[in-house]
Design a protein around this motif. Sequence first.
Motif, PDB file in Angstrom:
ATOM      1  N   VAL A 122      13.862  -7.556  52.722  1.00 22.34           N
ATOM      2  CA  VAL A 122      14.478  -6.953  53.915  1.00 22.34           C
ATOM      3  C   VAL A 122      15.026  -8.021  54.851  1.00 22.34           C
ATOM      4  N   GLN A 123      14.272  -9.098  55.033  1.00 20.40           N
ATOM      5  CA  GLN A 123      14.693 -10.132  55.990  1.00 20.40           C
ATOM      6  C   GLN A 123      15.991 -10.799  55.564  1.00 20.40           C
ATOM      7  N   SER A 124      16.290 -10.786  54.259  1.00 23.24           N
ATOM      8  CA  SER A 124      17.543 -11.361  53.775  1.00 23.24           C
ATOM      9  C   SER A 124      18.678 -10.341  53.774  1.00 23.24           C
ATOM     10  N   SER A 125      18.374  -9.089  54.104  1.00 20.98           N
ATOM     11  CA  SER A 125      19.373  -8.016  54.054  1.00 20.98           C
ATOM     12  C   SER A 125      19.663  -7.414  55.420  1.00 20.98           C
ATOM     13  N   LEU A 126      19.310  -8.139  56.485  1.00 20.67           N
ATOM     14  CA  LEU A 126      19.471  -7.590  57.833  1.00 20.67           C
ATOM     15  C   LEU A 126      20.931  -7.303  58.161  1.00 20.67           C
ATOM     16  N   ALA A 127      21.834  -8.184  57.718  1.00 14.99           N
ATOM     17  CA  ALA A 127      23.256  -7.969  58.006  1.00 14.99           C
ATOM     18  C   ALA A 127      23.755  -6.703  57.335  1.00 14.99           C
ATOM     19  N   ALA A 128      23.309  -6.474  56.092  1.00 18.92           N
ATOM     20  CA  ALA A 128      23.711  -5.271  55.363  1.00 18.92           C
ATOM     21  C   ALA A 128      23.143  -4.022  56.027  1.00 18.92           C
ATOM     22  N   ILE A 129      21.890  -4.111  56.453  1.00 16.73           N
ATOM     23  CA  ILE A 129      21.261  -2.965  57.126  1.00 16.73           C
ATOM     24  C   ILE A 129      21.955  -2.677  58.447  1.00 16.73           C
ATOM     25  N   ALA A 130      22.365  -3.738  59.156  1.00 12.42           N
ATOM     26  CA  ALA A 130      23.057  -3.554  60.438  1.00 12.42           C
ATOM     27  C   ALA A 130      24.378  -2.807  60.255  1.00 12.42           C
ATOM     28  N   LEU A 131      25.054  -3.030  59.134  1.00 17.13           N
ATOM     29  CA  LEU A 131      26.306  -2.318  58.872  1.00 17.13           C
ATOM     30  C   LEU A 131      26.081  -0.815  58.776  1.00 17.13           C
ATOM     31  N   ALA A 132      24.913  -0.424  58.269  1.00 18.24           N
ATOM     32  CA  ALA A 132      24.613   0.994  58.087  1.00 18.24           C
ATOM     33  C   ALA A 132      24.403   1.725  59.412  1.00 18.24           C
ATOM     34  N   LEU A 133      24.285   0.978  60.514  1.00 15.06           N
ATOM     35  CA  LEU A 133      24.145   1.625  61.825  1.00 15.06           C
ATOM     36  C   LEU A 133      25.390   2.431  62.179  1.00 15.06           C
ATOM     37  N   ASN A 134      26.535   2.036  61.584  1.00 13.73           N
ATOM     38  CA  ASN A 134      27.796   2.733  61.861  1.00 13.73           C
ATOM     39  C   ASN A 134      28.079   3.868  60.888  1.00 13.73           C
ATOM     40  N   SER A 135      27.083   4.215  60.081  1.00 13.23           N
ATOM     41  CA  SER A 135      27.276   5.263  59.085  1.00 13.23           C
ATOM     42  C   SER A 135      27.471   6.632  59.744  1.00 13.23           C
ATOM     43  N   HIS A 136      28.306   7.464  59.099  1.00 14.60           N
ATOM     44  CA  HIS A 136      28.517   8.831  59.595  1.00 14.60           C
ATOM     45  C   HIS A 136      27.314   9.721  59.292  1.00 14.60           C
ATOM     46  N   ASP A 137      26.491   9.279  58.349  1.00 18.49           N
ATOM     47  CA  ASP A 137      25.283  10.030  58.024  1.00 18.49           C
ATOM     48  C   ASP A 137      24.191   9.653  59.021  1.00 18.49           C
ATOM     49  N   SER A 138      23.795  10.595  59.858  1.00 18.05           N
ATOM     50  CA  SER A 138      22.848  10.308  60.935  1.00 18.05           C
ATOM     51  C   SER A 138      21.490   9.854  60.402  1.00 18.05           C
ATOM     52  N   THR A 140      20.882   8.182  57.591  1.00 18.27           N
ATOM     53  CA  THR A 140      20.997   6.792  57.135  1.00 18.27           C
ATOM     54  C   THR A 140      21.024   5.841  58.321  1.00 18.27           C
ATOM     55  N   ALA A 141      21.810   6.181  59.351  1.00 14.60           N
ATOM     56  CA  ALA A 141      21.909   5.335  60.544  1.00 14.60           C
ATOM     57  C   ALA A 141      20.563   5.225  61.255  1.00 14.60           C
ATOM     58  N   HIS A 142      19.851   6.349  61.322  1.00 11.48           N
ATOM     59  CA  HIS A 142      18.540   6.343  61.984  1.00 11.48           C
ATOM     60  C   HIS A 142      17.548   5.483  61.214  1.00 11.48           C
ATOM     61  N   TYR A 143      17.559   5.609  59.887  1.00 13.07           N
ATOM     62  CA  TYR A 143      16.649   4.825  59.050  1.00 13.07           C
ATOM     63  C   TYR A 143      16.956   3.332  59.159  1.00 13.07           C
ATOM     64  N   ALA A 144      18.251   3.006  59.153  1.00 10.03           N
ATOM     65  CA  ALA A 144      18.661   1.602  59.272  1.00 10.03           C
ATOM     66  C   ALA A 144      18.233   1.036  60.622  1.00 10.03           C
ATOM     67  N   ALA A 145      18.412   1.834  61.686  1.00  8.38           N
ATOM     68  CA  ALA A 145      18.042   1.381  63.033  1.00  8.38           C
ATOM     69  C   ALA A 145      16.539   1.134  63.133  1.00  8.38           C
ATOM     70  N   SER A 146      15.763   2.009  62.504  1.00  2.97           N
ATOM     71  CA  SER A 146      14.307   1.875  62.543  1.00  2.97           C
ATOM     72  C   SER A 146      13.840   0.601  61.833  1.00  2.97           C
ATOM     73  N   VAL A 147      14.387   0.378  60.632  1.00  4.49           N
ATOM     74  CA  VAL A 147      14.005  -0.802  59.854  1.00  4.49           C
ATOM     75  C   VAL A 147      14.455  -2.078  60.567  1.00  4.49           C
ATOM     76  N   LEU A 148      15.685  -2.073  61.071  1.00  2.45           N
ATOM     77  CA  LEU A 148      16.224  -3.252  61.742  1.00  2.45           C
ATOM     78  C   LEU A 148      15.425  -3.577  62.993  1.00  2.45           C
ATOM     79  N   GLN A 149      15.075  -2.559  63.756  1.00  2.00           N
ATOM     80  CA  GLN A 149      14.305  -2.777  64.981  1.00  2.00           C
ATOM     81  C   GLN A 149      12.941  -3.389  64.672  1.00  2.00           C
ATOM     82  N   ASP A 150      12.285  -2.892  63.624  1.00  2.00           N
ATOM     83  CA  ASP A 150      10.972  -3.423  63.246  1.00  2.00           C
ATOM     84  C   ASP A 150      11.075  -4.895  62.842  1.00  2.00           C
ATOM     85  N   GLU A 151      12.092  -5.214  62.037  1.00  2.00           N
ATOM     86  CA  GLU A 151      12.238  -6.589  61.570  1.00  2.00           C
ATOM     87  C   GLU A 151      12.571  -7.546  62.713  1.00  2.00           C
TER      88      GLU A 151
END
Length: 301
Positions: A122-138, A140-151
């Motif tokens: 996960v720590q090596s994929s933060l940039a990829a996860i951050a891109l998912a914050l702009n997803s139209h699927d709420s 996916t965006a919520h899950y990405a935000a949760s994981v990114l915030q924790d990391e």
Amino acid sequence: MNQWLIFLIMIFINTLVSISYLILGLLMGNKERTACVFRFIVMLLCPVIGPLFFFVGHLLYRIVFHKEVDLADVVFSKERVRTNVRADEERERDIVPVEEALAVSDKSSLRTLMLNVIRGDVQSSLAAIALALNSHDSETAHYAASVLQDELNDFRFHVRKSFQEIEAESEEQTEFEEALIPYMNHVLVQKVFTEMEQKKFAYMMSDTGDYLYRKNASKITSQFYEWICLRLLDVQAFDKMEIWCDRAAAQYPNELASFTCKLKLYFTSQQKEKFFQVMEQLKESEVVIDSETLELIRTFG
């Protein structure tokens, strides 16, 4: 009458042999149970010929083909073992560039992609996860935000805790500085923080380097110098970066990174005269140049 009697006796003996083989195979814990049942059926349906076929085949194998394994040259050491893990084909098929995945309308595929990213490092994929914050699927965006915030919270806590340890340790101790610099670089290079926070942590990374430089400059590798310089370059802290470039050049005058950091600094800050001075110094030196730097020299030289 005698022929029928002989036939029935053969059938009886064949059936008895077949059943005995099946029972014996199952009782002995034969791992190939399916093969054992298959042989039983063949022996039962093909009287005499079936058992004879398997018996002769086994006999030939034991006499002609079977050889004892020579273990004289075998070393049972984990150092000589390379484990080939079977690829997760289903997962690999689902992995696509995140930028492309965000454009698809299939929410299920996008969610699967996110899960696959998070299952890895996960720590090596933060940039990829951050891109998912702009997803139209709420979801996916919520899950990405949760994981990114924790990391990111874990990163903030770890940096703050390490910095407290650095300030409390003795002049001879440098373990925390040596561990914190690569840790911070691994996350900061992905540029997932706000501009203000990215700058704050880049400065903290530089301060960590200052502690290490003051205590024992020999512990700072050329790679450490390059990481600190590039993270300061990201936030356009040119003055601080120049200090680190000079330190790198003094300690590692024959390392390519000592030249490339200065070239990047002077190019970004538009100091043309200094840029060409460093380029000439590099061309006159005996430093081995990589393809990226060679292309830079060809372009501007």
